[in-house]
Design a protein around this motif. Structure first.
Motif, PDB file in Angstrom:
ATOM      1  N   GLN A  98      15.199-111.932  99.650  1.00 32.05           N
ATOM      2  CA  GLN A  98      15.784-112.658 100.766  1.00 32.05           C
ATOM      3  C   GLN A  98      17.310-112.605 100.726  1.00 32.05           C
ATOM      4  OE1 GLN A  98      13.801-116.363 100.006  1.00 32.05           O
ATOM      5  NE2 GLN A  98      11.956-115.777 101.154  1.00 32.05           N
ATOM      6  N   ARG A  99      17.865-112.714  99.541  1.00 36.94           N
ATOM      7  CA  ARG A  99      19.321-112.614  99.410  1.00 36.94           C
ATOM      8  C   ARG A  99      19.807-111.193  99.684  1.00 36.94           C
ATOM      9  NH1 ARG A  99      22.582-116.415  97.189  1.00 36.94           N
ATOM     10  NH2 ARG A  99      21.557-118.411  96.760  1.00 36.94           N
ATOM     11  N   MET A 100      19.085-110.205  99.169  1.00 35.75           N
ATOM     12  CA  MET A 100      19.470-108.816  99.414  1.00 35.75           C
ATOM     13  C   MET A 100      19.467-108.507 100.909  1.00 35.75           C
ATOM     14  SD  MET A 100      17.275-106.973  96.378  1.00 35.75           S
ATOM     15  CE  MET A 100      17.561-107.338  94.646  1.00 35.75           C
ATOM     16  N   ILE A 101      18.484-109.020 101.615  1.00 34.94           N
ATOM     17  CA  ILE A 101      18.406-108.784 103.059  1.00 34.94           C
ATOM     18  C   ILE A 101      19.595-109.423 103.762  1.00 34.94           C
ATOM     19  CG2 ILE A 101      17.075-109.337 105.140  1.00 34.94           C
ATOM     20  CD1 ILE A 101      14.531-109.036 103.308  1.00 34.94           C
ATOM     21  N   ARG A 102      19.952-110.642 103.367  1.00 36.45           N
ATOM     22  CA  ARG A 102      21.114-111.294 103.990  1.00 36.45           C
ATOM     23  C   ARG A 102      22.404-110.541 103.679  1.00 36.45           C
ATOM     24  NH1 ARG A 102      18.352-116.063 102.336  1.00 36.45           N
ATOM     25  NH2 ARG A 102      19.775-116.401 100.580  1.00 36.45           N
ATOM     26  N   GLN A 103      22.488-109.991 102.477  1.00 36.11           N
ATOM     27  CA  GLN A 103      23.683-109.213 102.125  1.00 36.11           C
ATOM     28  C   GLN A 103      23.792-107.949 102.984  1.00 36.11           C
ATOM     29  OE1 GLN A 103      23.425-110.638  97.430  1.00 36.11           O
ATOM     30  NE2 GLN A 103      23.131-108.490  97.930  1.00 36.11           N
ATOM     31  N   GLY A 104      22.663-107.375 103.339  1.00 37.88           N
ATOM     32  CA  GLY A 104      22.639-106.296 104.302  1.00 37.88           C
ATOM     33  C   GLY A 104      22.853-104.897 103.771  1.00 37.88           C
ATOM     34  N   ASP A 105      22.866-104.705 102.442  1.00 41.30           N
ATOM     35  CA  ASP A 105      23.099-103.360 101.924  1.00 41.30           C
ATOM     36  C   ASP A 105      22.076-102.954 100.865  1.00 41.30           C
ATOM     37  OD1 ASP A 105      24.017-105.137 100.067  1.00 41.30           O
ATOM     38  OD2 ASP A 105      26.081-104.418 100.044  1.00 41.30           O
ATOM     39  N   GLY A 106      20.847-103.402 101.055  1.00 43.11           N
ATOM     40  CA  GLY A 106      19.756-102.957 100.201  1.00 43.11           C
ATOM     41  C   GLY A 106      19.725-103.626  98.845  1.00 43.11           C
ATOM     42  N   GLY A 107      18.943-103.045  97.957  1.00 43.31           N
ATOM     43  CA  GLY A 107      18.824-103.613  96.623  1.00 43.31           C
ATOM     44  C   GLY A 107      17.765-102.898  95.819  1.00 43.31           C
ATOM     45  N   ARG A 108      17.585-103.365  94.584  1.00 41.77           N
ATOM     46  CA  ARG A 108      16.618-102.790  93.662  1.00 41.77           C
ATOM     47  C   ARG A 108      15.842-103.927  92.991  1.00 41.77           C
ATOM     48  NH1 ARG A 108      18.276 -98.855  95.909  1.00 41.77           N
ATOM     49  NH2 ARG A 108      19.350 -97.036  95.010  1.00 41.77           N
ATOM     50  N   ILE A 109      14.517-103.779  92.937  1.00 41.02           N
ATOM     51  CA  ILE A 109      13.682-104.687  92.161  1.00 41.02           C
ATOM     52  C   ILE A 109      12.862-103.841  91.201  1.00 41.02           C
ATOM     53  CG2 ILE A 109      11.820-106.399  92.213  1.00 41.02           C
ATOM     54  CD1 ILE A 109      12.781-107.235  94.994  1.00 41.02           C
ATOM     55  N   VAL A 110      12.896-104.200  89.921  1.00 39.78           N
ATOM     56  CA  VAL A 110      12.119-103.501  88.904  1.00 39.78           C
ATOM     57  C   VAL A 110      11.232-104.529  88.207  1.00 39.78           C
ATOM     58  CG1 VAL A 110      12.156-102.074  86.839  1.00 39.78           C
ATOM     59  CG2 VAL A 110      13.971-101.816  88.556  1.00 39.78           C
ATOM     60  N   ASN A 111       9.934-104.323  88.276  1.00 39.72           N
ATOM     61  CA  ASN A 111       8.974-105.202  87.621  1.00 39.72           C
ATOM     62  C   ASN A 111       8.520-104.562  86.314  1.00 39.72           C
ATOM     63  OD1 ASN A 111       8.928-107.120  89.755  1.00 39.72           O
ATOM     64  ND2 ASN A 111       7.511-105.819  90.902  1.00 39.72           N
ATOM     65  N   VAL A 112       8.733-105.260  85.210  1.00 34.89           N
ATOM     66  CA  VAL A 112       8.303-104.744  83.916  1.00 34.89           C
ATOM     67  C   VAL A 112       6.839-105.130  83.728  1.00 34.89           C
ATOM     68  CG1 VAL A 112       8.676-104.750  81.429  1.00 34.89           C
ATOM     69  CG2 VAL A 112      10.636-104.910  82.994  1.00 34.89           C
ATOM     70  N   THR A 113       5.969-104.118  83.739  1.00 32.18           N
ATOM     71  CA  THR A 113       4.539-104.371  83.566  1.00 32.18           C
ATOM     72  C   THR A 113       4.162-104.051  82.122  1.00 32.18           C
ATOM     73  OG1 THR A 113       3.984-102.145  84.414  1.00 32.18           O
ATOM     74  CG2 THR A 113       4.037-103.972  86.008  1.00 32.18           C
ATOM     75  N   SER A 114       3.366-103.025  81.918  1.00 29.52           N
ATOM     76  CA  SER A 114       2.887-102.652  80.589  1.00 29.52           C
ATOM     77  C   SER A 114       1.983-101.442  80.775  1.00 29.52           C
ATOM     78  CB  SER A 114       2.073-103.804  79.987  1.00 29.52           C
ATOM     79  OG  SER A 114       1.308-103.382  78.880  1.00 29.52           O
ATOM     80  N   VAL A 115       1.728-100.712  79.703  1.00 29.59           N
ATOM     81  CA  VAL A 115       0.680 -99.698  79.795  1.00 29.59           C
ATOM     82  C   VAL A 115      -0.638-100.348  80.199  1.00 29.59           C
ATOM     83  CG1 VAL A 115       1.681 -98.006  78.205  1.00 29.59           C
ATOM     84  CG2 VAL A 115       0.270 -99.879  77.295  1.00 29.59           C
ATOM     85  N   HIS A 116      -0.747-101.657  79.964  1.00 32.26           N
ATOM     86  CA  HIS A 116      -1.972-102.368  80.336  1.00 32.26           C
ATOM     87  C   HIS A 116      -1.980-102.752  81.812  1.00 32.26           C
ATOM     88  CE1 HIS A 116      -2.992-102.022  76.228  1.00 32.26           C
ATOM     89  NE2 HIS A 116      -1.927-102.711  75.852  1.00 32.26           N
ATOM     90  N   GLU A 117      -0.996-102.299  82.559  1.00 29.70           N
ATOM     91  CA  GLU A 117      -1.128-102.223  84.016  1.00 29.70           C
ATOM     92  C   GLU A 117      -2.166-101.169  84.368  1.00 29.70           C
ATOM     93  OE1 GLU A 117       1.315-100.240  87.761  1.00 29.70           O
ATOM     94  OE2 GLU A 117       2.451-100.768  85.951  1.00 29.70           O
ATOM     95  N   HIS A 118      -2.295-100.160  83.508  1.00 31.04           N
ATOM     96  CA  HIS A 118      -3.127 -98.996  83.799  1.00 31.04           C
ATOM     97  C   HIS A 118      -4.388 -98.907  82.953  1.00 31.04           C
ATOM     98  CE1 HIS A 118       0.205 -97.494  86.209  1.00 31.04           C
ATOM     99  NE2 HIS A 118       1.010 -97.702  85.177  1.00 31.04           N
ATOM    100  N   GLN A 119      -4.351 -99.445  81.733  1.00 29.34           N
ATOM    101  CA  GLN A 119      -5.489 -99.338  80.829  1.00 29.34           C
ATOM    102  C   GLN A 119      -5.770-100.695  80.182  1.00 29.34           C
ATOM    103  OE1 GLN A 119      -7.487 -96.762  80.244  1.00 29.34           O
ATOM    104  NE2 GLN A 119      -6.389 -95.220  81.452  1.00 29.34           N
ATOM    105  N   PRO A 120      -7.046-101.025  79.933  1.00 31.30           N
ATOM    106  CA  PRO A 120      -7.382-102.334  79.361  1.00 31.30           C
ATOM    107  C   PRO A 120      -7.125-102.408  77.862  1.00 31.30           C
ATOM    108  CG  PRO A 120      -9.364-101.034  79.622  1.00 31.30           C
ATOM    109  CD  PRO A 120      -8.242-100.218  80.222  1.00 31.30           C
ATOM    110  N   ARG A 121      -7.155-103.630  77.353  1.00 35.08           N
ATOM    111  CA  ARG A 121      -7.046-103.852  75.906  1.00 35.08           C
ATOM    112  C   ARG A 121      -7.948-105.025  75.536  1.00 35.08           C
ATOM    113  NH1 ARG A 121      -3.488-102.591  71.731  1.00 35.08           N
ATOM    114  NH2 ARG A 121      -3.435-104.083  70.031  1.00 35.08           N
ATOM    115  N   VAL A 122      -8.735-104.859  74.517  1.00 31.24           N
ATOM    116  CA  VAL A 122      -9.607-105.930  74.036  1.00 31.24           C
ATOM    117  C   VAL A 122      -8.755-107.132  73.627  1.00 31.24           C
ATOM    118  CG1 VAL A 122     -11.194-106.601  72.189  1.00 31.24           C
ATOM    119  CG2 VAL A 122     -11.459-104.389  73.332  1.00 31.24           C
TER     120      VAL A 122
END
Length: 268
Positions: free
Chosen positions: A130-154
């Protein structure tokens, strides 16, 4: 996505009191960004990160964030953006995990992991976008997931569910925010030498991991380098992607991964 002429870009990195968050905050400062730092339990660690950011010649601001208290926790993003004057980059790094068999899970523990690892990044992402949109010049969002975004773990059912959800949330955010010039990507670390894996300040070159093709755990700075790329101008046409930083672990498939004790898989 360079900000207005004469302005300094600013980033907010959640969970930046240690590990990947600290390495990312310092790397972004070295790339010329002012950095907002959040912490949950380790204020001293957050202040140490802030000192490293300032040593790199950039401004640092620090706020406590408890992602089990939602949506109020995301107020920290707004406070940091106000203090720094803007927000151009959000790195959703704060996270928590479990090591509990599925049949023994308590609902409160499941909810805590889902809130911290999935709902928290969603709410923080809304505030920053919302702030990036008000600023009007784009932005970057990076979400740190995990290899377990893709594969399970017991033993990690809530963690895997949350990280998998965050991976798909990243893709939806990328689609919806593209028209505003905001890119959204995920970074999926494997085993990284951090406090979360019990390897703080370990020299990764001295640790043997036969089950990882590169033969060792990763260093937090190696993850930070990928986050910094995705946060910068060189990644202006990259959005909706998940970048594995895992030494090849995910490519192992049925060979398994970091817990292997021999190199026998390397030979047919």
């Amino acid at each position: 996505m360079n900000g207005q002429p004469g302005t300094t870009r600013a980033a907010v990195v959640t969970g930046a009191d240690s590990g990947i968050g600290r390495a990312t905050a310092v790397r972004l400062a070295q790339e010329g960004l002012d950095v907002g730092i959040t912490w949950h339990q380790d204020r001293e660690g957050a202040e140490a990160t802030a000192a490293e950011v300032r040593d790199a010649g950039r401004r640092a601001a620090v706020q406590r964030m408890d992602l089990t208290v939602l949506p109020e926790a995301a107020d920290a993003v707004d406070r940091l953006a106000e203090e720094l004057g803007r927000v151009d980059v959000l790195v959703n790094n704060a996270g928590v995990g479990t090591a509990v068999p599925f049949l023994e899970l308590e609902l409160d523990d499941v909810r805590e992991v889902i809130d911290v690892d999935l709902v928290g990044p969603l709410v923080c992402g809304q505030r920053a976008a919302q702030r990036m949109i008000r600023q009007g010049d784009g932005g970057r969002i990076v979400n740190v997931t995990s290899v377990h975004e893709h594969q399970p773990r017991v033993g990690a059912a809530p963690y895997c569910a949350a990280k998998g959800g965050l991976g798909l949330l990243t893709q939806v955010m990328a689609l919806e925010l593209a028209e505003y010039g905001i890119t959204v990507n995920a970074v999926a670390p494997g085993e990284i030498a951090t406090p979360m894996t019990g390897q703080e300040d370990v020299d990764v070159l001295t640790v043997r991991r036969p089950g990882v093709p590169l033969g060792r755990p990763g260093d937090a700075r190696e993850v930070a380098a990928v986050i910094a790329f995705l946060s910068g101008p060189g990644a202006s046409y990259v959005t909706g992607a998940s970048w594995s930083v895992d030494g090849g672990m995910l490519r192992m498939g049925p060979h398994a991964g970091s817990h292997l004790e021999s190199d026998s898989w390397r030979r047919p």
